[in-house]
Scaffold this motif. Sequence first.
Motif, PDB file in Angstrom:
ATOM      1  N   SER A 201       0.802  -1.231   0.000  1.00  0.00           N
ATOM      2  CA  SER A 201       0.000   0.000   0.000  1.00  0.00           C
ATOM      3  C   SER A 201       0.836   1.284   0.000  1.00  0.00           C
ATOM      4  CB  SER A 201      -0.935   0.003   1.216  1.00  0.00           C
ATOM      5  OG  SER A 201      -0.181   0.305   2.378  1.00  0.00           O
ATOM      6  N   LEU A 202       2.153   1.157   0.008  1.00  0.00           N
ATOM      7  CA  LEU A 202       2.979   2.378   0.054  1.00  0.00           C
ATOM      8  C   LEU A 202       2.685   3.284  -1.142  1.00  0.00           C
ATOM      9  CD1 LEU A 202       6.414   0.719   0.903  1.00  0.00           C
ATOM     10  CD2 LEU A 202       5.122   2.245   2.407  1.00  0.00           C
ATOM     11  N   ASN A 203       2.567   4.556  -0.899  1.00  0.00           N
ATOM     12  CA  ASN A 203       2.326   5.463  -2.026  1.00  0.00           C
ATOM     13  C   ASN A 203       3.646   5.790  -2.725  1.00  0.00           C
ATOM     14  OD1 ASN A 203       3.517   7.956  -0.958  1.00  0.00           O
ATOM     15  ND2 ASN A 203       1.850   7.885   0.525  1.00  0.00           N
ATOM     16  N   GLN A 206       6.385   7.594  -0.811  1.00  0.00           N
ATOM     17  CA  GLN A 206       7.001   6.728   0.212  1.00  0.00           C
ATOM     18  C   GLN A 206       7.983   5.755  -0.456  1.00  0.00           C
ATOM     19  OE1 GLN A 206       3.275   5.235   1.844  1.00  0.00           O
ATOM     20  NE2 GLN A 206       3.387   6.636   3.592  1.00  0.00           N
ATOM     21  N   PRO A 225       6.013  15.604   6.299  1.00  0.00           N
ATOM     22  CA  PRO A 225       5.040  16.568   6.828  1.00  0.00           C
ATOM     23  C   PRO A 225       3.949  15.843   7.629  1.00  0.00           C
ATOM     24  CG  PRO A 225       5.514  17.015   4.514  1.00  0.00           C
ATOM     25  CD  PRO A 225       6.137  15.687   4.841  1.00  0.00           C
ATOM     26  N   PRO A 226       3.127  16.582   8.362  1.00  0.00           N
ATOM     27  CA  PRO A 226       2.146  15.942   9.247  1.00  0.00           C
ATOM     28  C   PRO A 226       1.275  14.891   8.553  1.00  0.00           C
ATOM     29  CG  PRO A 226       2.189  18.307   9.609  1.00  0.00           C
ATOM     30  CD  PRO A 226       3.082  18.048   8.448  1.00  0.00           C
ATOM     31  N   GLY A 227       1.211  13.712   9.183  1.00  0.00           N
ATOM     32  CA  GLY A 227       0.298  12.674   8.706  1.00  0.00           C
ATOM     33  C   GLY A 227       0.692  11.974   7.426  1.00  0.00           C
ATOM     34  N   THR A 228       1.951  12.144   6.993  1.00  0.00           N
ATOM     35  CA  THR A 228       2.331  11.568   5.699  1.00  0.00           C
ATOM     36  C   THR A 228       2.940  10.171   5.810  1.00  0.00           C
ATOM     37  OG1 THR A 228       4.406  12.791   5.865  1.00  0.00           O
ATOM     38  CG2 THR A 228       2.668  13.757   4.498  1.00  0.00           C
ATOM     39  N   GLY A 229       2.907   9.580   6.999  1.00  0.00           N
ATOM     40  CA  GLY A 229       3.357   8.193   7.135  1.00  0.00           C
ATOM     41  C   GLY A 229       4.866   8.035   7.208  1.00  0.00           C
ATOM     42  N   LYS A 230       5.487   8.922   7.951  1.00  0.00           N
ATOM     43  CA  LYS A 230       6.946   8.877   8.114  1.00  0.00           C
ATOM     44  C   LYS A 230       7.354   7.568   8.793  1.00  0.00           C
ATOM     45  CE  LYS A 230       8.005  12.046  10.970  1.00  0.00           C
ATOM     46  NZ  LYS A 230       8.327  11.247  12.159  1.00  0.00           N
ATOM     47  N   THR A 231       6.698   7.243   9.876  1.00  0.00           N
ATOM     48  CA  THR A 231       7.071   6.036  10.603  1.00  0.00           C
ATOM     49  C   THR A 231       6.716   4.791   9.783  1.00  0.00           C
ATOM     50  OG1 THR A 231       6.552   7.302  12.569  1.00  0.00           O
ATOM     51  CG2 THR A 231       6.957   4.976  12.889  1.00  0.00           C
ATOM     52  N   ARG A 264       5.510  -1.245  16.017  1.00  0.00           N
ATOM     53  CA  ARG A 264       5.111  -1.515  14.636  1.00  0.00           C
ATOM     54  C   ARG A 264       5.980  -2.576  13.974  1.00  0.00           C
ATOM     55  NH1 ARG A 264       3.259   3.851  11.612  1.00  0.00           N
ATOM     56  NH2 ARG A 264       2.806   5.177  13.369  1.00  0.00           N
ATOM     57  N   TYR A 514      -2.440  11.398   5.347  1.00  0.00           N
ATOM     58  CA  TYR A 514      -3.559  10.515   5.686  1.00  0.00           C
ATOM     59  C   TYR A 514      -4.320  11.003   6.916  1.00  0.00           C
ATOM     60  CZ  TYR A 514      -1.208   7.434   2.434  1.00  0.00           C
ATOM     61  OH  TYR A 514      -0.633   6.917   1.312  1.00  0.00           O
ATOM     62  N   ARG A 515      -4.262  12.281   7.181  1.00  0.00           N
ATOM     63  CA  ARG A 515      -4.899  12.784   8.394  1.00  0.00           C
ATOM     64  C   ARG A 515      -6.040  13.756   8.115  1.00  0.00           C
ATOM     65  NH1 ARG A 515      -0.826  15.523  12.171  1.00  0.00           N
ATOM     66  NH2 ARG A 515      -0.358  13.344  12.617  1.00  0.00           N
ATOM     67  N   GLY A 653       2.820  15.775  17.171  1.00  0.00           N
ATOM     68  CA  GLY A 653       2.812  14.320  17.013  1.00  0.00           C
ATOM     69  C   GLY A 653       1.447  13.702  17.282  1.00  0.00           C
TER      70      GLY A 653
HETATM   71  N1  ATP Z   1       0.633   4.230   2.180  1.00  0.00           N
HETATM   72  C1  ATP Z   1      -0.297   4.359   3.102  1.00  0.00           C
HETATM   73  N2  ATP Z   1      -1.546   3.932   2.862  1.00  0.00           N
HETATM   74  C2  ATP Z   1      -2.513   4.066   3.769  1.00  0.00           C
HETATM   75  N3  ATP Z   1      -2.337   4.632   4.981  1.00  0.00           N
HETATM   76  C3  ATP Z   1      -1.114   5.076   5.290  1.00  0.00           C
HETATM   77  C4  ATP Z   1      -0.038   4.960   4.368  1.00  0.00           C
HETATM   78  N4  ATP Z   1       1.050   5.510   4.940  1.00  0.00           N
HETATM   79  C5  ATP Z   1       0.676   5.927   6.161  1.00  0.00           C
HETATM   80  N5  ATP Z   1      -0.614   5.681   6.361  1.00  0.00           N
HETATM   81  C6  ATP Z   1      -1.384   5.995   7.575  1.00  0.00           C
HETATM   82  O1  ATP Z   1      -1.165   7.353   7.887  1.00  0.00           O
HETATM   83  C7  ATP Z   1      -1.167   7.534   9.289  1.00  0.00           C
HETATM   84  C8  ATP Z   1       0.083   8.276   9.694  1.00  0.00           C
HETATM   85  O2  ATP Z   1       1.179   7.407   9.547  1.00  0.00           O
HETATM   86  P1  ATP Z   1       2.422   7.468  10.507  1.00  0.00           P
HETATM   87  O3  ATP Z   1       2.005   7.349  11.914  1.00  0.00           O
HETATM   88  O4  ATP Z   1       3.435   6.528   9.979  1.00  0.00           O
HETATM   89  O5  ATP Z   1       2.808   8.936  10.173  1.00  0.00           O
HETATM   90  P2  ATP Z   1       3.870   9.900  10.695  1.00  0.00           P
HETATM   91  O6  ATP Z   1       4.217  10.764   9.536  1.00  0.00           O
HETATM   92  O7  ATP Z   1       4.959   9.160  11.398  1.00  0.00           O
HETATM   93  O8  ATP Z   1       3.022  10.716  11.726  1.00  0.00           O
HETATM   94  P3  ATP Z   1       3.301  12.136  12.302  1.00  0.00           P
HETATM   95  O9  ATP Z   1       2.630  13.081  11.405  1.00  0.00           O
HETATM   96  O10 ATP Z   1       2.650  12.056  13.632  1.00  0.00           O
HETATM   97  O11 ATP Z   1       4.787  12.270  12.344  1.00  0.00           O
HETATM   98  C9  ATP Z   1      -1.289   6.166   9.917  1.00  0.00           C
HETATM   99  O12 ATP Z   1      -2.606   5.950  10.295  1.00  0.00           O
HETATM  100  C10 ATP Z   1      -0.888   5.242   8.784  1.00  0.00           C
HETATM  101  O13 ATP Z   1      -1.501   3.977   8.888  1.00  0.00           O
END
Ligand code: ATP
Length: 733
Positions: A201-203, A206, A225-231, A264, A514-515, A653
Amino acid sequence: MKQTDVSSFATTQLSLLNDELQAELAETQLLSSTHSPSVLQRAGLALLNLTVSSQRTGFGGKTLLELALDPAVGGGDLPEHGLRTGDICAVAEQPKGAERKKEREGMEKRGVDGVVTKVQRETITVALDKDEVDIPGGNKLWLIKLANDATYKRLNQTMTKLQKAQPSEHSILTQVLFGQSSPTPVSKEDLTAPIPFHDPSLNSSQQDAIRFALASKEIALIHGPPGTGKTHTLIELILQFLDRGQRLLVCGPSNISVDNIVERLSSHKVPMVRLGHPARLLPGVLNHSLDVLTKSSNAAAIVNDVRSEMDAKQASIRKTRSGREKRVIYGELKELRKEFRVREGRVVGDLLKGSKVVLSTLHGSGGFHLRNEKFDVVIVDEASQALEAQCWIPVLYTGTAKLVLAGDHLQLPPTIKSLNLKQSKPTAKKATAVDEVTDGVEHLSLNKKSGTGKKDTSNGDSKKAKDDTANIDTTTNESKKARDDTPSTLETTLFDRLLSLHGNSIKRMLTTQYRMHENIMAFPSKALYSNQLLAAETVKTRLLTSLPYPVKETEDTTIPVVFWDTQGGDFPEKTEDDDGGAKGRSNLLAESKVNEHEAAIVRLHVSRLIGAGVKAEDIAIITPYNGQLALLSRMLKERFVGVELGSIDGFQGREKEAVVVSLVRSNPEREVGFLGEKRRLNVAMTRPKRHLCVVGDSETVGRGSKFLKAWMGWLEEEADLRYPDPSELQDED
Ligand SMILES: Nc1ncnc2c1ncn2[C@@H]1O[C@H](COP(=O)(O)OP(=O)(O)OP(=O)(O)O)[C@@H](O)[C@H]1O
């Protein structure tokens, strides 16, 4: 690219770190010498009327003292206190009555120093620093928080090591980190090579970031950036490195940032070890901690034998009153402890050798366990929240050739004033409940963090005030000439400095978030992220009305961004000292700002959301000023149980379905204080998923900076604009 002289960089860092430590020590000493123990207890810096409830052996053979309330004062639950796991403290006999003040002054010398390892309702456990000490007994004990100079010591050691290294000893990575070499260019083939991803599912952003980090030879920055799935991206990156047979050290500035990754990763059955004291780790992570692994592995039995023998001796010390007998037992304990450490060291060494991934805080990566361990790659999550000197700990001590940093330099950098109290401050945690936010120490640190260079009157000390925003502008504009990258401030993170040194070619940005609803995302994307953010389909149009429980369609729940504009001067701010209610609490604190009318608008808005069916726990209220937070707490906490209140800084966060932001500043002078820091505003406006409500005075706030002007303009155009009607703001209760 401007080179930085390594040694002078380290010298500057040492001096900045020393200033920081001195400021911190002065603050703590001032508090403990000028206030009575009960005030210190209320301020979260001490716990009174304790007695030892048990004594045993912990990890590393350390003596663990469990303290509980003295039955003479009724025992039971500990009173509210601000002591947290990881705090450095002293346990001492509590001085009696009149002696108190005099005694207290010498207390730190006579007490037994240790680290808080566990906090429970009725007990608090401290691991003692020294092996053989006379545990104070007999009278009531008290526990006082001390300035934590362990953090500083390690940073100091690390920077001294860097300062002393001869240029010939600098690794290629070090040369790249100082601009003496360019990063090896990454080939096009490497960037386009097909990779079998574990997570389908990685975009695409990513995937690109992962390809880039795998292919880079020395450094790679992942900008999330916020909510972009860094972790999310880092997890895949770790798995990909493992597929390539690489050994990794994964770090973050805080325990929670590291635990997040351990949790995770654990579903992927990766052989990993989490370093760090188990009491500081999340429960779900414990099974990967060295402490638990050393107890549960096959080899652990040999350690456990010695441990039980030591525990028995510890218990017998407490039973005997004879000094001679005590000395004999101490002698035996000393021998046992040596034996324990040898055996434990062997078990730990074997466990580490078998781990392809080791995880620890940046600070922890400088511990003795890792001194002889080699890693192919060091990955640092939340790197823009770490001091540069912290990032050098794993780099220098493991001699890694490659560093991957993940972070967002457009959100808040580490809190500098609280460097040494950072891990122990109640409010340093991401989960910030209002009871905790009103802690005195946080007020001091928050209010001292001015972002404008103007003197913020809420700021008891303008010494550190400066234009933080200057840092970000240079890092986001590649074409700008790199500025002198020997930082004159600790707030310049390694992430910032590297961008400034090498430009954007060393980073990849994650662009799908994704936020947030797309309207919530629109302004930060435009103003800070070069309009590159995209809202994922799943979140793009999500409103409160599409929550998985019934929410009525109202003019609030169907709208993603609401702006209550209080312009006109009828909603003025006050300094906290003007506010009688707040005064009593703030005797230890710097002045702060409050805005009662804004608080009334917040109350109105929250009551409408709740009236429409939005659950209290899906709503958060955040504000930059602790004075306002305390006021909001008094007005709303009991009425809207479950609504979370916090400082903007403490909410970094985090996320919530609906977020109300109270900006507070409203004055004829158009002063905005540390609201001028755009990274703080970025954090504030990117917390909500479905609904953002901003309450503020566009006339005052809009004059604060270019960024604030643009934001106010955007809100006036794009948000659902409301002007408060004072008659609506009466409390119906
Ligand atoms: N490729 C993806 N497809 C679907 N959902 C995703 C994908 N990547 C990340 N997400 C979702 O986006 C949300 C944020 O991901 P994650 O916690 O990794 O982000 P983050 O960037 O580390 O957060 P923060 O903004 O708090 O630093 C999570 O709910 C995660 O499951």
